[in-house]
Write a protein that holds these residues in place. Sequence first.
Motif, PDB file in Angstrom:
ATOM      1  N   ASN B 409       0.893  -0.792   0.096  1.00 12.21           N
ATOM      2  CA  ASN B 409      -0.008  -0.086  -0.268  1.00 12.21           C
ATOM      3  C   ASN B 409       1.126   1.066   0.209  1.00 12.21           C
ATOM      4  O   ASN B 409       0.347   2.099  -0.021  1.00 12.21           O
ATOM      5  N   GLN B 779      -8.818   4.005  -0.654  1.00 14.64           N
ATOM      6  CA  GLN B 779      -9.408   3.336   0.497  1.00 14.64           C
ATOM      7  C   GLN B 779      -9.569   3.423   1.745  1.00 14.64           C
ATOM      8  O   GLN B 779     -10.466   4.512   1.650  1.00 14.64           O
ATOM      9  N   GLY B 780     -10.568   2.495   1.842  1.00 12.63           N
ATOM     10  CA  GLY B 780     -11.705   3.303   2.763  1.00 12.63           C
ATOM     11  C   GLY B 780     -13.091   3.868   2.334  1.00 12.63           C
ATOM     12  O   GLY B 780     -13.667   3.813   2.614  1.00 12.63           O
ATOM     13  N   MET B 811     -14.521  15.776  14.324  1.00 14.81           N
ATOM     14  CA  MET B 811     -15.439  14.617  14.241  1.00 14.81           C
ATOM     15  C   MET B 811     -16.089  15.142  12.508  1.00 14.81           C
ATOM     16  O   MET B 811     -16.536  16.000  13.204  1.00 14.81           O
ATOM     17  N   VAL B 875      -6.675  13.830   3.718  1.00 17.26           N
ATOM     18  CA  VAL B 875      -6.984  13.595   5.012  1.00 17.26           C
ATOM     19  C   VAL B 875      -5.729  14.001   6.299  1.00 17.26           C
ATOM     20  O   VAL B 875      -5.570  12.773   5.946  1.00 17.26           O
ATOM     21  N   LEU B 878      -4.657  10.800   7.833  1.00 18.51           N
ATOM     22  CA  LEU B 878      -3.605  10.011   6.855  1.00 18.51           C
ATOM     23  C   LEU B 878      -1.961  10.707   6.440  1.00 18.51           C
ATOM     24  O   LEU B 878      -0.871   9.989   6.382  1.00 18.51           O
ATOM     25  N   THR B 880      -1.432  11.316   9.921  1.00 22.34           N
ATOM     26  CA  THR B 880      -0.827  10.416  11.075  1.00 22.34           C
ATOM     27  C   THR B 880      -0.411   9.384  10.771  1.00 22.34           C
ATOM     28  O   THR B 880       0.438   8.608  11.496  1.00 22.34           O
ATOM     29  N   ALA B 881      -1.220   8.546   9.682  1.00 23.49           N
ATOM     30  CA  ALA B 881      -0.686   6.865   9.278  1.00 23.49           C
ATOM     31  C   ALA B 881       0.625   7.262   8.947  1.00 23.49           C
ATOM     32  O   ALA B 881       1.046   6.839   7.974  1.00 23.49           O
ATOM     33  N   THR B 897      -6.778  11.977  13.779  1.00 16.62           N
ATOM     34  CA  THR B 897      -7.213  10.065  13.490  1.00 16.62           C
ATOM     35  C   THR B 897      -8.306   9.829  13.721  1.00 16.62           C
ATOM     36  O   THR B 897      -8.875  10.240  14.647  1.00 16.62           O
ATOM     37  N   GLY B 898      -8.643   8.924  13.774  1.00 13.76           N
ATOM     38  CA  GLY B 898     -10.143   8.469  13.884  1.00 13.76           C
ATOM     39  C   GLY B 898     -11.611   9.259  12.997  1.00 13.76           C
ATOM     40  O   GLY B 898     -12.687   8.603  12.995  1.00 13.76           O
ATOM     41  N   ASN B 899     -10.997  10.190  12.144  1.00  9.21           N
ATOM     42  CA  ASN B 899     -11.739  10.409  11.299  1.00  9.21           C
ATOM     43  C   ASN B 899     -12.429  10.011   9.706  1.00  9.21           C
ATOM     44  O   ASN B 899     -11.490   9.694   9.298  1.00  9.21           O
ATOM     45  N   SER B 900     -13.732   9.416   9.891  1.00 10.19           N
ATOM     46  CA  SER B 900     -13.433   8.753   8.944  1.00 10.19           C
ATOM     47  C   SER B 900     -13.476   9.727   7.678  1.00 10.19           C
ATOM     48  O   SER B 900     -14.332  11.075   7.621  1.00 10.19           O
ATOM     49  N   ASN B 901     -13.474   9.152   6.125  1.00  9.68           N
ATOM     50  CA  ASN B 901     -13.419   9.910   5.073  1.00  9.68           C
ATOM     51  C   ASN B 901     -14.506   9.677   4.328  1.00  9.68           C
ATOM     52  O   ASN B 901     -13.873  10.107   3.189  1.00  9.68           O
ATOM     53  N   GLY B 902     -15.266   9.485   5.049  1.00 13.73           N
ATOM     54  CA  GLY B 902     -16.370   9.077   3.695  1.00 13.73           C
ATOM     55  C   GLY B 902     -17.208   9.869   2.735  1.00 13.73           C
ATOM     56  O   GLY B 902     -16.957  11.684   2.272  1.00 13.73           O
TER      57      GLY B 902
END
Lengths: 508, 994
Positions: B409, B779-780, B811, B875, B878, B880-881, B897-902
């Motif tokens: 990835n 991703q996601g 969030m 976002v 990412l 943080t990732a 961290t933890g917020n969805s990128n929906g």
Amino acid sequence: MKKNILILAGVVLALSSFSLSEELNDSITKEASNQILGADQAIESAYLQLRSFQSNDNQLMLQEHPSDEMAGPTRGADWDDNGTWRALHLHTWTPDNARILSSWEQLYKGLAFALDAQSFSGITASQKAQAVFLQSLYTFYITDIFGQVSMREPGESVSNLPSKNLSRTEAIDYAIQILEGELSNLPSGTAATSDIANKNAGNALLAKMYLNRAVYKATDADGKPQVGPYTFPSADMDKVITYCDAAMSGRTLQTNYFENFGPTNGEVSSELIFTAKNTNTQGGDIHRLSVMSMHYSQTPSGWNGFVTLTDLYNKFESQDTRLTASVPGFTDQHGVKAGILVGPQYDQNGNAILKRDSPGQLSFSQDFSLTNSTEEKGMRVVKYLPDYTNLTRANNDFVFLRLGDVMLMKAEALARKGNTADALVIVNTLRVKRGATSLTSLTLSNILDERARELYWEGHRRQDQIRFGTFNAAVQGRSTVSDAHVLIFPIPLAKLAANPNLVQNPGY
Amino acid sequence: MKNSLLKGLMVFLTMLCTSLTYSQDVSGTVSDPSGPLPGATILVKGTTNGTQTDLEGKFTIRNVGPNAVLIFSYIGLKTQEINVAGKKTVNVILKEDSAELKEVVVIGYGSVKKKDATGAVESVKAESFNKGVTTSPEQLLQGKSAGVQVTQASGEPGGSNTVKIRGTSSIRAGSEPLYVVDGVPIGGGSVSAGTTDVGVGSQTARNPLNFINPSDIASMDILKDASATAIYGSRGANGVIIITTKKGSKGQGQLVVNTSYTVAKIAKDYDLLTAAEFKAANPGADFGSNVNAFGAILRTALTKQVDAAYSGGGENGTYRYSMGYIDQEGIIKNTGLTKYNLGASITQNMFDNKLKFEGNVKTSLIHDKATSLSDNVGAEGDLFVSAIKWNPTRPFFNSDGSYVKISNNQRNPMDLLDRYTDFTNTARILGNMSLTYSIAKGLDYKIGLGVDYSNSNRNVAMSKLLGIDPATSNEGIAVKSYVERSNYLVEQTLNYTADITNELKLNAIGGYSFQKFSNQGNTFIGTGFGQYTDQKYYLKNMTAATDYAISGGFAQTAYFDPSNKLQSYFGRAILTYSDKYIFSAVLRRDGSSKFGSSNKYGTFPALSVAWKIIEESFAPKIFSDLKFRAGWGITGNQEFPAGAASTLVKPVEGVPTISNIGNPDLKWEQTAQYSAGLDFGLLENRLTGSIDYYKKVTSDPLLQIPVADPSLYATKWANLPNTEITSQGLEIGLNYKLVDKDKFSWDLGGNIAFNKGKIKGLIADGYPTGIVTGTISGQGLSGTIAQGHFDGQSTYTFNLLQFTGFDSNGMSTYKDLNDDGQITDADRTFSGSANPKFNVGLNTSLRYKNWDFVASGYGAYGQKIYNNTENALFVRGLLTAGNNVPAYVLNSDEATTGNSNGASTRFLKSGDFFRLSNVQLGYTFQGGEKTFAPWIKSVRVYVTGQNLFVITPYNGLDPEVNSNKQYNGIPSLGIDYATYPKSRSFAFGLNVNL
């Protein structure tokens, strides 16, 4: 001039009458295809459709995500997937949910192939019975998931609407009746030939249908499913017991539980009753059923997706071999354990596997949040062990029916008839084989829990929870009790449009 | 010339009739500015007494009254009337007709003067084309014609464009206009292979129109309304673009050589974090190095171009031979295009001009170089995505010089560049020939044959050292895909032109055509290259492979599509009365092998009128030209796959695989179009323009619809009975000659096109939640569909959650539209369309002495763009990732961290833009006698700037974008995902005319 005009007229005519007939080139018509290929090929095609069950997109997901043993948390910018997994776990799905559509298409396509095979004139009695078995299997799954069933006769033209529209109460009887009619024509077989619908498979499927029949019968005329407790007729339970006995003949429990799911399960397991075959040269995507849960940094690299719930994890005694196991040839070679993975993770040399997004060792937590989890949240499950000889085309066969399931079905039928003593013997036989302690007494609830331990992530849980009346209750990740209408899934909108005889299930 | 005999005969007869009453002869010479003019017509006004000039431009006309008026005329020159006034000799110099009046537009199976056209047709000539490097003809038209929207989907050399004429009228693929090149309609679809997904997403095919050398094109004529396109019947619904290549002209041979040298750089870059900024933001992910990965995959790209053409003609024929060469580098390394073109066209008159031969051949060889770039790559990432998110503190190389490898990835972009090879060779030949036989005066029979053949090989390989997927490409993989397409055309027409009375003229054509298209290809995959590590070698020796299959797929796939044959009968009659009223009727009957057995033939009629108000005595004096046009017509669209009407079984590895369920009722999509327009000229035609209004209604749209289950295959092709797609709009085109002097001229032109598209009836056809498209990648984001066609809405409407900002925890929050306390799919709502509300084009050209200057720009307003790149990559979580992100991400209130990128309106942006697309400044040195270079006619030097600026609020690289995010075969519009960046370029060029 005249001569010129004649020549011209000749040219004009010669070049103005071309044929518009269609040349199909690489394709042939269905009629021609049926003449070239016989029933053998048609049966084989129908069997190949079974591979669609091992997908992480199809009905297996509908049977597991809404239950108390699977969830798909969103992990920051990963695994939102349009809220599809969340909707399944929260019981808030709508008719346009992508997984509901793909499950419908998967099941009906399989049904169509089972019907098509029966339309071949040269079909043998055994082949016909196998095709009917498959027809019955698909009808059962559709009844279970969607309630009503559209049915065609073998060979019926798809230009017309299906000739039969079965309500849920009709469909289960139809599925039972056609299979009972062909049971004696099914071939005999062993665990090693469990990829062929043999008599054991026919009996096991009939047992499963009778066991659940009361649930499907408890459906209102408008299609609304009733919440239990259901009344299981004694006659049905007797049938379950009889069919289970026949299904168990010639099968014994496998000593090493995870060998039932390993790359050579089709060859070594003695308890398989019905499977879908995979080989390294021709196989489906069964590897996805483990990589969908494994972390990126594990071997093979996973997708860091689905987790299991404490509802399942807390049911196990620590010594239960089904909970987790180091499997020789896997754990020592690649680090990955079988079963439920929780806590710190290590590679094959005992070194810590590291997280990706933040420093530190990867350690799977018991908690998770459906909407915002970090990478290490949630316990993982590896049931179908990766086939390291060919990771993406694994040799593991997909298990539909096996002895552990059939034993528990029989125990349940006995218990529902009030014979808990005989049921307890069966349950304890299984438990001892799996390394758990014997129970001293038995309730229906114990049987549901035993089914969780024995059959987790194999695609039975939603059906089991509905039958035992726990499906709507709150679980980890879903704090609310859901409405009765979610006991069956909605019909995808596109399918309603294609067949006006279908009526959307109540509540959607 | 061919009519001179007949004319002579008529003159003779006329003389016989009139010699009894008059006796005076008048003679003289007729010339044009360049010399004597043979074949000019002289007529005594109010009589039928007339003659033509001979080869020296001389004439004698008998029996002319002393006060008679002589009318001198010649096609393309301004007609003059001269009173004889007793003179015996009259010499006349005819001046050139004004450009607007003699402009000819090609209307399919013929041409008419623009001033006589009854439909909405526009001719864009070579001199007005966009300047600079173009590899494909539709780019030449961008911004040039109102209602023609050309979207360059990306900056990739040879990449595809989207062309829409008067909005959208189809929802499935195949809504491009019909292209007709030198009379041969080109089949839709790509001539080259897309790629098999070998682990980095699949890639789109090249632009099928690249084979034409833009400098061979004389004009592109756009038929916009149905009254014009109905002559192409079942293929006319999306408009027709007729490409006419350059031909020789009578006179001495002329050699033209053009050459240019272009330098291009990325026009707008992402403001990605530098290593220092990244380290400050994410100290835990510091690997100590300092790299700019996105910069490292880019380059300053050079383009070299040379083309030459030799043309001329004699008394009986003309010729033109041309060659072209372009070597264009892409601004992403390892991408580019090399193209070779050869062309010849000749015309020859034979047998006393009774027979005319015309022939054209165009050949091309294109070598496309590509790298790992995909429209649909997911978490694994292609070169673009891998480079964008590469942690800038991470080195590319280990201390031993080997590539740093991270995971499937996060690939090392340098590794991917080095160990991934992708090139395509495409050869195409397009030839046509015709013979025209003049049966009698005004009556011509023509037979034409056309052949179009292409052959394309795509080669993709990844070295085993890339290690993208341990199961497969650790062993290396090579894929060869071959595509062969052909079509041939047989066509016969009978053309009749006659003056029925003095006032009433007829131009009629009737014809028959048959065209057959074939399409076949195969893909061959090899894996397991053992010890061999050079992926280029894999492609040279596929037999080095030890295995011939990839996961879940087959080693060899092959297809040969069902045939596609079209047999047509067509006719058109144009009646002109008193040169004021023009009436045109068209009828085409198309039979197609693709249609179902119950609908083999379709009939497509059209009617149109034009009223040249300027010819009326009451025409307002302010106008120098005024014409009203109105038309109606029915056209079709049959761009659905061949074989769609039949149930198809294709055996694959012995397994019969159903690929379609038949539908005997299948037919074309039908579009009815009403249109009206006004062409006008003011200030002696210094200000000219047109205004057009149209309404198109498409019924019976074609779609793959679900079959009632159980069925072996889920879908069949069908016409939706209740659904209608309407597109209506207003188009205004203006051109103003600010200055029109011999030494100084300045033109200013502009156009604006408003369009409103709507779809209705979907609910009645069983699509209560619309027909969706627009798959969001990353991703996601699996299963995320952002766009669709919804009942009562504009086509390509986005349907999304309404983003309302971040809460105190960072969030994302969304509007809970149904107030059920949860955010679900039910809270999505229509959020705007990807269709622009209006498009504009602006052009200016200036000439002063030997200097010339042109500038063109275009824009689009009112459309929404979905920034999928931002959604998938930019976002906060990412960063943080460990991914790199643009600097603005640091300033957002999003949780680390933890917020969805929906998907939501968070990533939906305004796509308004105006682009200054090209500017050119040139200077011409006149050659000829008495100059430094008597053998040279002229030399022109120029500089061109392309894509000089874009004015836009969009936060991505470029708002003119259209990634292929189709879903279930329904194309998407206006989604930007990992799009190949556009470049800004400067060219220096030289035209030599010998």
